[in-house]
Write an enzyme that holds these catalytic residues in place. Sequence first.
Site, PDB file in Angstrom:
ATOM      1  N   GLY A 139       8.936  12.234 -11.414  1.00 41.39           N
ATOM      2  CA  GLY A 139       7.556  12.575 -11.078  1.00 41.39           C
ATOM      3  C   GLY A 139       7.279  14.029 -11.402  1.00 41.39           C
ATOM      4  O   GLY A 139       8.193  14.860 -11.432  1.00 41.39           O
TER       5      GLY A 139
ATOM      6  N   CYS B 195      13.377  18.188  -6.666  1.00 40.10           N
ATOM      7  CA  CYS B 195      12.105  18.574  -7.271  1.00 40.10           C
ATOM      8  C   CYS B 195      12.412  19.379  -8.528  1.00 40.10           C
ATOM      9  O   CYS B 195      13.297  20.241  -8.514  1.00 40.10           O
ATOM     10  CB  CYS B 195      11.304  19.420  -6.281  1.00 40.10           C
ATOM     11  SG  CYS B 195       9.707  19.951  -6.912  1.00 40.10           S
ATOM     12  N   LEU B 196      11.660  19.135  -9.596  1.00 37.23           N
ATOM     13  CA  LEU B 196      11.915  19.849 -10.845  1.00 37.23           C
ATOM     14  C   LEU B 196      11.609  21.343 -10.709  1.00 37.23           C
ATOM     15  O   LEU B 196      12.112  22.146 -11.483  1.00 37.23           O
ATOM     16  CB  LEU B 196      11.096  19.241 -11.992  1.00 37.23           C
ATOM     17  CG  LEU B 196      11.512  17.802 -12.393  1.00 37.23           C
ATOM     18  CD1 LEU B 196      10.566  17.264 -13.459  1.00 37.23           C
ATOM     19  CD2 LEU B 196      12.957  17.753 -12.878  1.00 37.23           C
TER      20      LEU B 196
ATOM     21  N   HIS C 187       5.523  12.619  -2.503  1.00 33.83           N
ATOM     22  CA  HIS C 187       6.056  13.937  -2.896  1.00 33.83           C
ATOM     23  C   HIS C 187       5.112  14.608  -3.901  1.00 33.83           C
ATOM     24  O   HIS C 187       4.797  15.792  -3.775  1.00 33.83           O
ATOM     25  CB  HIS C 187       7.458  13.725  -3.484  1.00 33.83           C
ATOM     26  CG  HIS C 187       8.104  14.937  -4.074  1.00 33.83           C
ATOM     27  ND1 HIS C 187       9.329  15.413  -3.649  1.00 33.83           N
ATOM     28  CD2 HIS C 187       7.726  15.770  -5.081  1.00 33.83           C
ATOM     29  CE1 HIS C 187       9.638  16.489  -4.356  1.00 33.83           C
ATOM     30  NE2 HIS C 187       8.697  16.725  -5.238  1.00 33.83           N
ATOM     31  N   GLU C 188       4.641  13.827  -4.888  1.00 33.17           N
ATOM     32  CA  GLU C 188       3.774  14.409  -5.933  1.00 33.17           C
ATOM     33  C   GLU C 188       2.395  14.776  -5.379  1.00 33.17           C
ATOM     34  O   GLU C 188       1.848  15.829  -5.732  1.00 33.17           O
ATOM     35  CB  GLU C 188       3.652  13.462  -7.126  1.00 33.17           C
ATOM     36  CG  GLU C 188       4.959  13.112  -7.832  1.00 33.17           C
ATOM     37  CD  GLU C 188       5.844  14.301  -8.143  1.00 33.17           C
ATOM     38  OE1 GLU C 188       5.324  15.403  -8.387  1.00 33.17           O
ATOM     39  OE2 GLU C 188       7.083  14.140  -8.120  1.00 33.17           O
TER      40      GLU C 188
ATOM     41  N   HIS D   4       2.371  18.027  -3.698  1.00 34.10           N
ATOM     42  CA  HIS D   4       2.270  19.174  -4.620  1.00 34.10           C
ATOM     43  C   HIS D   4       0.806  19.589  -4.817  1.00 34.10           C
ATOM     44  O   HIS D   4       0.514  20.773  -4.968  1.00 34.10           O
ATOM     45  CB  HIS D   4       2.841  18.812  -5.995  1.00 34.10           C
ATOM     46  CG  HIS D   4       4.320  19.037  -6.136  1.00 34.10           C
ATOM     47  ND1 HIS D   4       4.892  20.283  -6.032  1.00 34.10           N
ATOM     48  CD2 HIS D   4       5.340  18.185  -6.400  1.00 34.10           C
ATOM     49  CE1 HIS D   4       6.210  20.176  -6.220  1.00 34.10           C
ATOM     50  NE2 HIS D   4       6.511  18.918  -6.444  1.00 34.10           N
TER      51      HIS D   4
HETATM   52 NI    NI Z   1       8.428  18.085  -6.818  1.00 35.25          NI
END
Ligand code: NI
Length: 172
Positions: A45, A94-95, A136-137, A140
Amino acid sequence: MKRNILIHPDPRLKKVCAPVADISDELRTLADDMLETMYDAPGIGLAAPQIGVLDRLIVLDCIKEEGEAPRPLIMFNPEIIASSEETNVYEEGCLSIPEQFAEVTRPKVVDVTWMDRDGNQQQESFDGLWATCVQHEIDHLNGKLFIDYLKPLKRQMITRKMQKLKREQARA
Ligand code: NI
């Protein structure tokens, strides 16, 4: 085109993003770039603020099994309209917070509405990993990271590691 992923801490990761009005070619390109960036990372994601764009746009694909067909989803203005009382715990990452993982408890099932790449309104119920990922997304888009669910000490420890990583990257 692959985009650069912002690393926490970054003020752009703490902002509430603005709704998208109309789907333009520019926004479609942005969404396609985000998918390319997510697959390349690799991740399941990605939210627009993670590449420094403060629009309400997320992409995801939680298919991880080898040989299973990918299912890229592009969501403009995603909104959770219902959440189950039953919860699920996943070890999240998380990226924007590379190589850090922690368990987060979230509703197990969520109903989500969004506008797709063609500007059509969509609604679907997500369960399990898909539900965790979409929550989660969407977090953000409201300036919230998964580490915000952790105890302050653990959150500070991760943030310090990320500050160190960014200093090292700046020097390289
Ligand atoms: Ni993330």
